[in-house]
Design a protein around this motif. Structure first.
Motif, PDB file in Angstrom:
ATOM      1  N   GLN A 187       0.835  -1.207   0.000  1.00 47.40           N
ATOM      2  CA  GLN A 187       0.000   0.000   0.000  1.00 47.40           C
ATOM      3  C   GLN A 187       0.869   1.256   0.000  1.00 47.40           C
ATOM      4  OE1 GLN A 187      -3.523   0.094   2.652  1.00 47.40           O
ATOM      5  NE2 GLN A 187      -2.971  -2.034   3.098  1.00 47.40           N
ATOM      6  N   ALA A 188       1.922   1.259   0.822  1.00 46.51           N
ATOM      7  CA  ALA A 188       2.808   2.427   0.901  1.00 46.51           C
ATOM      8  C   ALA A 188       3.487   2.688  -0.443  1.00 46.51           C
ATOM      9  CB  ALA A 188       3.851   2.218   1.995  1.00 46.51           C
ATOM     10  N   LEU A 189       3.978   1.635  -1.087  1.00 46.93           N
ATOM     11  CA  LEU A 189       4.645   1.793  -2.388  1.00 46.93           C
ATOM     12  C   LEU A 189       3.705   2.360  -3.445  1.00 46.93           C
ATOM     13  CD1 LEU A 189       6.738  -1.479  -2.806  1.00 46.93           C
ATOM     14  CD2 LEU A 189       7.593   0.847  -2.765  1.00 46.93           C
ATOM     15  N   ILE A 190       2.539   1.765  -3.547  1.00 44.18           N
ATOM     16  CA  ILE A 190       1.589   2.190  -4.581  1.00 44.18           C
ATOM     17  C   ILE A 190       1.057   3.593  -4.276  1.00 44.18           C
ATOM     18  CG2 ILE A 190      -0.637   1.676  -5.662  1.00 44.18           C
ATOM     19  CD1 ILE A 190       0.039  -1.305  -5.286  1.00 44.18           C
ATOM     20  N   PHE A 191       0.844   3.878  -2.997  1.00 48.63           N
ATOM     21  CA  PHE A 191       0.309   5.183  -2.615  1.00 48.63           C
ATOM     22  C   PHE A 191       1.287   6.313  -2.930  1.00 48.63           C
ATOM     23  CE2 PHE A 191      -0.418   8.618   0.443  1.00 48.63           C
ATOM     24  CZ  PHE A 191      -1.743   8.906   0.172  1.00 48.63           C
ATOM     25  N   CYS A 192       2.575   6.081  -2.704  1.00 47.63           N
ATOM     26  CA  CYS A 192       3.546   7.163  -2.889  1.00 47.63           C
ATOM     27  C   CYS A 192       3.932   7.375  -4.346  1.00 47.63           C
ATOM     28  CB  CYS A 192       4.792   6.927  -2.042  1.00 47.63           C
ATOM     29  SG  CYS A 192       5.909   5.698  -2.735  1.00 47.63           S
ATOM     30  N   ALA A 193       3.664   6.407  -5.195  1.00 48.21           N
ATOM     31  CA  ALA A 193       4.055   6.508  -6.602  1.00 48.21           C
ATOM     32  C   ALA A 193       3.158   7.477  -7.357  1.00 48.21           C
ATOM     33  CB  ALA A 193       4.003   5.124  -7.254  1.00 48.21           C
ATOM     34  N   GLN A 194       3.769   8.226  -8.253  1.00 54.11           N
ATOM     35  CA  GLN A 194       3.004   9.184  -9.061  1.00 54.11           C
ATOM     36  C   GLN A 194       2.471   8.556 -10.341  1.00 54.11           C
ATOM     37  OE1 GLN A 194       5.387  12.654  -9.684  1.00 54.11           O
ATOM     38  NE2 GLN A 194       5.495  13.130  -7.511  1.00 54.11           N
ATOM     39  N   GLU A 242      -6.085  -9.254  -1.698  1.00 53.90           N
ATOM     40  CA  GLU A 242      -6.604  -9.160  -0.326  1.00 53.90           C
ATOM     41  C   GLU A 242      -6.854  -7.700   0.070  1.00 53.90           C
ATOM     42  OE1 GLU A 242      -3.847 -11.316   2.149  1.00 53.90           O
ATOM     43  OE2 GLU A 242      -4.286 -13.212   1.138  1.00 53.90           O
ATOM     44  N   ILE A 243      -5.961  -6.817  -0.337  1.00 59.38           N
ATOM     45  CA  ILE A 243      -6.140  -5.379  -0.057  1.00 59.38           C
ATOM     46  C   ILE A 243      -7.428  -4.900  -0.727  1.00 59.38           C
ATOM     47  CG2 ILE A 243      -5.219  -3.067  -0.522  1.00 59.38           C
ATOM     48  CD1 ILE A 243      -2.373  -4.378  -0.362  1.00 59.38           C
ATOM     49  N   ASN A 244      -7.610  -5.281  -1.985  1.00 58.81           N
ATOM     50  CA  ASN A 244      -8.809  -4.852  -2.721  1.00 58.81           C
ATOM     51  C   ASN A 244     -10.088  -5.433  -2.136  1.00 58.81           C
ATOM     52  OD1 ASN A 244      -7.891  -2.963  -4.522  1.00 58.81           O
ATOM     53  ND2 ASN A 244      -7.414  -4.466  -6.108  1.00 58.81           N
ATOM     54  N   GLN A 245     -10.019  -6.624  -1.565  1.00 59.46           N
ATOM     55  CA  GLN A 245     -11.199  -7.191  -0.904  1.00 59.46           C
ATOM     56  C   GLN A 245     -11.590  -6.326   0.292  1.00 59.46           C
ATOM     57  OE1 GLN A 245     -10.257 -11.283  -0.039  1.00 59.46           O
ATOM     58  NE2 GLN A 245     -10.459 -11.908  -2.178  1.00 59.46           N
ATOM     59  N   PHE A 275     -11.754   4.311  -2.902  1.00 58.87           N
ATOM     60  CA  PHE A 275     -10.643   3.978  -3.787  1.00 58.87           C
ATOM     61  C   PHE A 275     -10.272   2.510  -3.642  1.00 58.87           C
ATOM     62  CE2 PHE A 275      -9.166   5.513   0.266  1.00 58.87           C
ATOM     63  CZ  PHE A 275      -8.318   4.497   0.685  1.00 58.87           C
ATOM     64  N   GLN A 276      -9.482   2.020  -4.601  1.00 57.74           N
ATOM     65  CA  GLN A 276      -8.885   0.702  -4.506  1.00 57.74           C
ATOM     66  C   GLN A 276      -7.727   0.640  -5.485  1.00 57.74           C
ATOM     67  OE1 GLN A 276     -12.597  -1.407  -5.660  1.00 57.74           O
ATOM     68  NE2 GLN A 276     -11.205  -2.792  -6.710  1.00 57.74           N
ATOM     69  N   ILE A 277      -7.025  -0.481  -5.496  1.00 58.60           N
ATOM     70  CA  ILE A 277      -5.869  -0.637  -6.371  1.00 58.60           C
ATOM     71  C   ILE A 277      -6.345  -1.206  -7.702  1.00 58.60           C
ATOM     72  CG2 ILE A 277      -3.668  -1.814  -6.706  1.00 58.60           C
ATOM     73  CD1 ILE A 277      -3.389  -1.889  -3.627  1.00 58.60           C
ATOM     74  N   TYR A 278      -5.928  -0.550  -8.793  1.00 58.26           N
ATOM     75  CA  TYR A 278      -6.300  -0.994 -10.142  1.00 58.26           C
ATOM     76  C   TYR A 278      -5.042  -1.313 -10.942  1.00 58.26           C
ATOM     77  CZ  TYR A 278     -11.062   0.682  -9.419  1.00 58.26           C
ATOM     78  OH  TYR A 278     -12.345   0.874  -8.957  1.00 58.26           O
ATOM     79  N   ALA A 279      -5.147  -2.300 -11.816  1.00 58.79           N
ATOM     80  CA  ALA A 279      -4.085  -2.602 -12.780  1.00 58.79           C
ATOM     81  C   ALA A 279      -4.308  -1.675 -13.968  1.00 58.79           C
ATOM     82  CB  ALA A 279      -4.169  -4.056 -13.227  1.00 58.79           C
ATOM     83  N   ILE A 280      -3.334  -0.801 -14.194  1.00 61.26           N
ATOM     84  CA  ILE A 280      -3.471   0.202 -15.250  1.00 61.26           C
ATOM     85  C   ILE A 280      -2.091   0.621 -15.728  1.00 61.26           C
ATOM     86  CG2 ILE A 280      -3.583   2.098 -13.585  1.00 61.26           C
ATOM     87  CD1 ILE A 280      -5.488   3.524 -15.470  1.00 61.26           C
TER      88      ILE A 280
END
Length: 187
Positions: A9-16, A47-50, A59-64
């Motif tokens: 979560q920290a990695l994805i959140f901080c990325a632009q 699991e995070i997305n669940q 919000f949630q994590i998307y593959a994009i």
């Protein structure tokens, strides 16, 4: 929640920009000093997305765009759309959208190739698309005069929410077969 999920979560959140799965895996393996497999990362993202599937999260994590990124859920599209419209009056003009569509579908293509399809000069739209980083110079054509050739960028993919160029709508998605010219109807 386990430590692996927190780090993801920290990695994805901080990325632009969307973070490729391989980058997440390498970073976690180094930081945690333990071999983390790509399947472990994918399982943790699931699991995070669940957990974020609950209506309490917008919000949630998307593959994009070839990676993973936190994005707001489609339910909030109207709210965000209005906010962005109010915040930014700068949108793509019709000529820029036409030029961008030609480049996206025909890339790599030269400016003269775009102008041949559009039938008008494309200097200004190409300049604006380069400025907005939606297209980039991919090289020079092996033809007389060696004109520059253009293609779309990763920012284009992010902007339109697609992972690959093959995700672009196909012409058949827009053409109604019943109105096709030259077909004989059986009566």
């Amino acid at each position: 929640m386990n430590s692996l999920q927190s780090h993801i979560q920290a990695l994805i959140f901080c990325a632009q920009a969307p973070v490729p799965i391989e980058d997440i895996q390498k970073c976690l393996s180094e930081v945690l000093e333990v071999e983390v497999s790509i399947s472990d990362v994918l399982e943790s993202i699931e699991e995070i997305n669940q957990r974020f599937a609950d209506d309490g999260f917008a919000f949630q994590i998307y593959a994009i765009g070839g990676g993973y990124q936190f994005l707001t859920k489609p339910d909030y599209q109207d709210t965000i759309g209005l906010f962005l419209k109010q915040k930014s009056k700068r949108k793509l003009s019709t000529s820029s959208l036409e030029t961008l569509a030609i480049i996206a579908y025909k890339q790599p293509i030269s400016k003269s190739g775009v102008e041949q399809i559009r039938g008008v000069s494309c200097d200004y739209p190409i300049h604006k698309l380069l400025e907005k980083e939606l297209i980039e110079i991919k090289g020079k054509a092996n033809t007389i005069g060696r004109p520059l050739i253009y293609g779309t960028t990763q920012k284009f993919m992010d902007y339109f929410g697609i992972n690959h160029l093959k995700d672009l709508p196909q012409l058949k998605d827009f053409v109604s077969e019943e109105n096709a010219i030259g077909e004989i109807s059986e009566n």
